[in-house]
Scaffold this motif. Sequence first.
Motif, PDB file in Angstrom:
ATOM      1  N   THR A  37       0.831  -1.200   0.000  1.00  0.00           N
ATOM      2  CA  THR A  37       0.000   0.000   0.000  1.00  0.00           C
ATOM      3  C   THR A  37       0.872   1.257   0.000  1.00  0.00           C
ATOM      4  OG1 THR A  37      -1.584  -1.263   1.288  1.00  0.00           O
ATOM      5  CG2 THR A  37      -1.952   1.101   1.138  1.00  0.00           C
ATOM      6  N   LEU A  38       1.932   1.229   0.819  1.00  0.00           N
ATOM      7  CA  LEU A  38       2.853   2.378   0.853  1.00  0.00           C
ATOM      8  C   LEU A  38       3.444   2.617  -0.536  1.00  0.00           C
ATOM      9  CD1 LEU A  38       4.886   1.777   4.163  1.00  0.00           C
ATOM     10  CD2 LEU A  38       2.876   3.223   3.838  1.00  0.00           C
ATOM     11  N   LEU A  39       3.646   1.505  -1.268  1.00  0.00           N
ATOM     12  CA  LEU A  39       4.240   1.619  -2.602  1.00  0.00           C
ATOM     13  C   LEU A  39       3.233   2.111  -3.636  1.00  0.00           C
ATOM     14  CD1 LEU A  39       6.276  -1.734  -2.707  1.00  0.00           C
ATOM     15  CD2 LEU A  39       7.208   0.565  -2.408  1.00  0.00           C
ATOM     16  N   GLY A  40       1.969   2.279  -3.210  1.00  0.00           N
ATOM     17  CA  GLY A  40       0.968   2.838  -4.111  1.00  0.00           C
ATOM     18  C   GLY A  40       0.036   1.832  -4.750  1.00  0.00           C
ATOM     19  N   LYS A  41       0.039   0.595  -4.225  1.00  0.00           N
ATOM     20  CA  LYS A  41      -0.828  -0.451  -4.804  1.00  0.00           C
ATOM     21  C   LYS A  41      -2.220  -0.404  -4.169  1.00  0.00           C
ATOM     22  CE  LYS A  41       2.685  -2.624  -6.867  1.00  0.00           C
ATOM     23  NZ  LYS A  41       2.749  -2.816  -8.299  1.00  0.00           N
ATOM     24  N   LYS A  42      -3.210  -0.768  -4.977  1.00  0.00           N
ATOM     25  CA  LYS A  42      -4.544  -1.003  -4.422  1.00  0.00           C
ATOM     26  C   LYS A  42      -4.527  -2.439  -3.911  1.00  0.00           C
ATOM     27  CE  LYS A  42      -6.781   2.505  -7.051  1.00  0.00           C
ATOM     28  NZ  LYS A  42      -5.439   3.127  -7.248  1.00  0.00           N
ATOM     29  N   THR A  43      -4.410  -2.560  -2.588  1.00  0.00           N
ATOM     30  CA  THR A  43      -4.043  -3.831  -1.986  1.00  0.00           C
ATOM     31  C   THR A  43      -5.163  -4.453  -1.179  1.00  0.00           C
ATOM     32  OG1 THR A  43      -1.848  -2.851  -1.707  1.00  0.00           O
ATOM     33  CG2 THR A  43      -2.251  -4.908  -0.548  1.00  0.00           C
ATOM     34  N   VAL A  44      -5.227  -5.793  -1.229  1.00  0.00           N
ATOM     35  CA  VAL A  44      -6.113  -6.517  -0.311  1.00  0.00           C
ATOM     36  C   VAL A  44      -5.351  -7.717   0.235  1.00  0.00           C
ATOM     37  CG1 VAL A  44      -7.199  -7.910  -2.150  1.00  0.00           C
ATOM     38  CG2 VAL A  44      -8.397  -7.564   0.012  1.00  0.00           C
ATOM     39  N   VAL A  45      -5.491  -7.951   1.535  1.00  0.00           N
ATOM     40  CA  VAL A  45      -4.901  -9.164   2.110  1.00  0.00           C
ATOM     41  C   VAL A  45      -6.035 -10.113   2.472  1.00  0.00           C
ATOM     42  CG1 VAL A  45      -4.666  -8.057   4.402  1.00  0.00           C
ATOM     43  CG2 VAL A  45      -3.403 -10.156   3.912  1.00  0.00           C
ATOM     44  N   TYR A  78       0.852   6.033   9.735  1.00  0.00           N
ATOM     45  CA  TYR A  78       2.028   6.521   9.014  1.00  0.00           C
ATOM     46  C   TYR A  78       2.395   7.942   9.482  1.00  0.00           C
ATOM     47  CZ  TYR A  78       5.130   7.735   5.153  1.00  0.00           C
ATOM     48  OH  TYR A  78       6.209   8.117   4.410  1.00  0.00           O
ATOM     49  N   ASP A  79       1.362   8.797   9.581  1.00  0.00           N
ATOM     50  CA  ASP A  79       1.614  10.171  10.016  1.00  0.00           C
ATOM     51  C   ASP A  79       2.181  10.216  11.428  1.00  0.00           C
ATOM     52  OD1 ASP A  79       0.796  11.075   7.586  1.00  0.00           O
ATOM     53  OD2 ASP A  79      -1.268  11.527   8.220  1.00  0.00           O
ATOM     54  N   SER A  84      10.967   7.390   7.377  1.00  0.00           N
ATOM     55  CA  SER A  84      11.630   7.934   6.195  1.00  0.00           C
ATOM     56  C   SER A  84      11.145   7.244   4.924  1.00  0.00           C
ATOM     57  CB  SER A  84      13.150   7.775   6.334  1.00  0.00           C
ATOM     58  OG  SER A  84      13.461   6.407   6.528  1.00  0.00           O
ATOM     59  N   PHE A  85      10.554   6.047   5.075  1.00  0.00           N
ATOM     60  CA  PHE A  85      10.036   5.320   3.913  1.00  0.00           C
ATOM     61  C   PHE A  85       8.878   6.117   3.299  1.00  0.00           C
ATOM     62  CE2 PHE A  85       7.819   1.993   1.604  1.00  0.00           C
ATOM     63  CZ  PHE A  85       8.840   1.172   1.164  1.00  0.00           C
ATOM     64  N   PRO A  86       8.916   6.377   1.982  1.00  0.00           N
ATOM     65  CA  PRO A  86       7.870   7.215   1.392  1.00  0.00           C
ATOM     66  C   PRO A  86       6.511   6.508   1.310  1.00  0.00           C
ATOM     67  CG  PRO A  86       9.351   6.400  -0.320  1.00  0.00           C
ATOM     68  CD  PRO A  86       9.932   5.954   0.989  1.00  0.00           C
ATOM     69  N   ARG A  87       5.445   7.285   1.285  1.00  0.00           N
ATOM     70  CA  ARG A  87       4.108   6.696   1.139  1.00  0.00           C
ATOM     71  C   ARG A  87       3.423   7.325  -0.067  1.00  0.00           C
ATOM     72  NH1 ARG A  87      -1.403   7.343   2.516  1.00  0.00           N
ATOM     73  NH2 ARG A  87      -1.046   9.540   2.953  1.00  0.00           N
ATOM     74  N   SER A  88       3.000   6.486  -1.007  1.00  0.00           N
ATOM     75  CA  SER A  88       2.296   6.986  -2.179  1.00  0.00           C
ATOM     76  C   SER A  88       0.826   7.184  -1.832  1.00  0.00           C
ATOM     77  CB  SER A  88       2.434   5.988  -3.334  1.00  0.00           C
ATOM     78  OG  SER A  88       1.411   6.194  -4.275  1.00  0.00           O
ATOM     79  N   LEU A 354       7.818  -1.841   7.846  1.00  0.00           N
ATOM     80  CA  LEU A 354       9.000  -1.012   7.600  1.00  0.00           C
ATOM     81  C   LEU A 354      10.289  -1.785   7.863  1.00  0.00           C
ATOM     82  CD1 LEU A 354       7.672   2.267   9.255  1.00  0.00           C
ATOM     83  CD2 LEU A 354       8.019   1.893   6.806  1.00  0.00           C
ATOM     84  N   ALA A 355      10.157  -2.917   8.564  1.00  0.00           N
ATOM     85  CA  ALA A 355      11.357  -3.687   8.915  1.00  0.00           C
ATOM     86  C   ALA A 355      11.786  -4.659   7.813  1.00  0.00           C
ATOM     87  CB  ALA A 355      11.120  -4.447  10.216  1.00  0.00           C
TER      88      ALA A 355
END
Lengths: 357, 287
Positions: A37-45, A78-79, A84-88, A354-355
């Motif tokens: 999700t952080l990478l910008g994907k429309k994600t479902v688990v 996230y906020d 430091s990892f970016p969030r799309s 993040l790990a």
Amino acid sequence: MSYSIDSILDQRRILITCGTGGVGKTTLSAALALRATLLGKKTVVVTIDPAKRLANSLGLKTLSDEPTDLTQELKKAYDKLNPSFPRSEKGSLSAIMPDTRHTFESFFSGLSSSKTHAEKLMKNPIFQIFAKEFSGTNEYMALEKLYSIDSLGKYDCIILDTPPSRNTLAFLNAPLLLAQFFDERIIRWLVLPTNKIVSVGMKKALGILEKLTGSGFMGHLFDFASSLFEVRMAFQANLRKITELLTSKDVGFLLVTTPNPETLPELLHFMDAIKEHQMHFDGIALNRTLSYLKTTSTENFSPDTSHALKIVSALQERESITVKKLNEKGFPFTLLPELARDIHSVEDLLNVALAFN
Amino acid sequence: MDLTKKLIFICGKGGVGKTSVSKALALTLSKKGLKTLWVAFEDPLKPPGELLEISPTLWHLNCESITAFEEYVGLKIGVPSLTKIFLQNKLMRYMAKAAPGIHDLVLLGKIWFERKNYDHIVLDMPSTGYGLAMFQGTENFSKLFQGGPTHRDALSMLETFGDPSETHFLIVTLPEEMPIRESLELNGYLQKMFPKNPASFLVNRSFPKPVTAPAASQSPESWIGASPIPQSALDYVEKRSINEAYNLRLLEQEKIEFTELGFLLPTEDKDLIHTLSEEIENHVILH
């Protein structure tokens, strides 16, 4: 050989996590979904059997086919952590906990041509045992669910956390195991037991079976077989589309395991099986690792504490042997840390996500 | 905890150490000069149906349904030529391999027949649901097979499993939340199936409990807010011991007695099984 989990997430639309019990597969799958999700994907688990607290932190209180949207929760976490990892902004996150145990019957109803036929099948005592005890049921239903979620076209990243299995391979073998029941050459014999084309050998074998099991059973068996015979085409079509999906380049497999040198033979076996099934193996996730923890000298502590610290060092040693062997064999792997406590929230999961390194 | 019965079923969630515990217990019993069979069910890494002599008193069987089915049928039919026709039949092979219930019945049936040949049989059961399904499948099929000889065998098998003088169920768990919850669930199901034969509990891989950690006053809930990832080895061992004590309360609340085995690792001169076997010999009461 280490790999980047992010490039795998970029490459595949569907990631299936496999592994035996106790390796932390469910937590890892959820963390993977957060990462996507952080990478910008429309994600479902899609998770099958989460621990209660993990289910709660994913907002999953009951089994349901409706996804829970967690995008805002992730944004909030996230906020707060401000990593430091970016969030799309494009990413979205949902979780589903489908009821695989109870979808088996509705799956067969769907295959049946008529309501009466479906009802007849459900009433058959052999079918009832089959639905309850067949060890491929959960696995196949998870795949069925995966297929239907993917067909919606709503997601560009689906993480499937596989149900707990007898062994790592059981998940891969489930479709074939179930398919055996629909083997036309075999059920045809049961459907047409008095037909002339039935060989003498078959007649004899059925006679012996009747002696061993009693005539009541044989009646149920013939009924069961004729019901299967009727839905065989629909089932085989279903199996084909699932197999096609699983062997496509859109689907990758991750093997989750703990860092013990003893698990290596199982890893090898699993990788061979993936290849044999013409599926795509993406790598190993060594979960619950401890090597990142700084070891303190064991002196100046109580005997129990220094004993505990010695165990940690011994485990770290075993971990480094495992890592060395994986490197020697050139297997792609990534490490994830052991946690000090259970997951309680999306924020906890974000810490794990993040790990990934 | 009576681990000296003829049949000892080692049950529990995946990953709790059933294989190691069952092997170590079999080793412990065999060292007393008792002929012991250690059983795995359908281990894909070993040849199906293989019987292996580890020592004169310790044997290992990789129990597998097709081979067990063949033996059982041979025994029941009695006539080799008829047995051959039956076993070569594709339909029968398919039933032995895939049919749930029949599959479970022959696997447990094989063990039931083997009990005459050994002093002890220690069984490494498949994880929770799958292990339980073996008993349930047998029970369900015994009902379907009304009248035939298979029906009678299934009933005798279930009677043996439910008899505390012949069989014992040992539920292995870890001091972690999920395995403990699952073990309690498993215990409930086993009790329903075999009400006269209560299971015992073994908590495996119990971490040392550092006295410096104020375990009594701290609850893992109080750490929420900080990252679940531990900061140092010391932080980890302290939190782990508090977590474990906290999790074990789940068993205590249910008034379940349990034996704890320490966190063992292989040493330079001893592998894990031998270390574990010694620990069982010293700390687990073998009546």
